[in-house]
Structure formats: C-alpha cells, structure tokens
Enzyme design. Structure first.
Site: not given
Ligand SMILES: CC(C)(COP(=O)(O)OP(=O)(O)OC[C@H]1O[C@@H](n2cnc3c(N)ncnc32)[C@H](O)[C@@H]1OP(=O)(O)O)[C@@H](O)C(=O)NCCC(=O)NCCS
Length: 155
Positions: A107, A119
């Site tokens: 998250e 990411y």
C-alpha cells in the site's frame, strides 16, 4: 543485503533515524524490537549500506504462505535517487520468490509520487484503493501488486 534479526538491536537507532527523516508519521521502535524478539516472525528486513558502512536504507517484508507484502521501504534523503530503493525492492522480491511467494502486495499513499514511480518501475500494478487508509494526515492508499511467478531479474 538481508539482515539477520539477531543484529536488529544494533540497527534500531539507524533505522529509526531514517524513519524520522522519511515520514510525517514515523514508526516508533516497537515494530523493530518486536521483530527482534519474535524469532518466528513472518517479517523480514533488508538493509543497504553506504561506502562508510552506515545504513542508508531499509525495507520490511512480510511473508505469509505464498504471499509477500512490502510493509515499508525508506532511504536516507541524502542517498535518494542512487538506486538504493530499487535495489532493496529487488532483493526483497528475490528473497520472497526463494521462499515460494507467488505475489507481492503493498500500500502506498496516493500522493507519494516517488514511491509510486519506484513501484511502477519494479513492475507493480495498481489493483485497488483503500479509502482513508492512512491517518496523520488522512489519505487513501493505493494497493499495488506484482506477480512473482516469473523469475525476478531486477538486479
Ligand atoms: C520512495 C523511496 C524509497 C525511493 O528510494 P530511492 O533510493 O530514491 O529510489 P531509487 O533511486 O532506487 O529510484 C528508483 C526509481 O524510482 C523512481 N523515483 C524514485 N524517486 C523518485 C522521485 N523523487 N520522483 C520521481 N520518481 C522517483 C524513479 O523511477 C527511479 O528510477 P530513476 O532514478 O532511474 O528515474 C525514497 O524516496 C524514500 O525513502 N521516500 C520516503 C519514504 C517513503 O515514502 N517510502 C515509501 C513508503 S510506501
């Protein structure tokens, strides 16, 4: 790069200083001491060192059955944009694959552009949103996932 939990106590001060430099809502020492104290913990941590041997970044990974989750990754501000974060993620993913994980989740705050770019670069895809997941300040979490079936050739 993976650190043995037995050395966690020696690293705690360095990890906390990176934490304080990196987050508006830094974790306190409890998460690190609980890692150290729980030999059966499903948490694993990875550190990166600079030329002088100091810790310049760290990553916490949770591994449960065949699913991994990046709990936290942080790099000292003075050492950012030198590939440290990417190297930590690559190392953690390779470790997760070696332990049989088939997917990794995480998250990230919606406004955290640097982490989201990192990411994405590491082949994570957005799979959902958790409304008002974070506090201090309140914010949505973007949920990201990467399949680990393929060999991790990120390093
Ligand atoms: C997010 C963080 C860990 C990235 O660490 P880093 O060592 O600077 O990352 P890297 O140098 O490995 O960067 C890898 C890629 O991520 C992206 N990236 C990293 N920082 C970026 C920034 N400030 N802006 C845009 N893209 C960025 C880029 O695509 C970069 O590749 P490039 O340098 O070839 O363009 C670091 O900024 C940090 O510690 N932030 C504070 C803590 C945090 O928010 N952690 C994430 C919690 S979910």
């Amino acid at each position: 790069m993976q650190a043995d939990r037995r050395f966690m106590r020696e690293h705690i001060e360095e990890l906390l200083s990176i934490e304080r430099e990196s987050f508006a809502d830094p974790k306190n020492g409890n998460i690190f001491t609980s890692l150290y104290d729980d030999a059966a913990s499903h948490m694993h941590y990875f550190v990166s060192r600079d030329e002088a041997g100091g810790i310049d970044g760290y990553l916490l990974l949770s591994l449960a059955v065949d699913e991994a989750e990046i709990i936290n990754v942080a790099v000292r501000p003075s050492r950012r944009r030198h590939g440290v974060g990417a190297a930590l993620v690559a190392e953690a993913l390779a470790f997760a694959v070696s332990r049989g994980a088939v997917a990794c989740y995480l998250e990230v705050r919606e406004s955290n552009g640097a982490a989201r770019r990192l990411y994405e670069k590491m082949s994570f895809n957005v799979v959902g949103v958790r409304k008002m997941y974070y506090t201090a300040p309140p914010e949505d979490a973007i949920v990201m996932r990467r399949a680990l079936e393929a060999a991790c050739n990120d390093r």
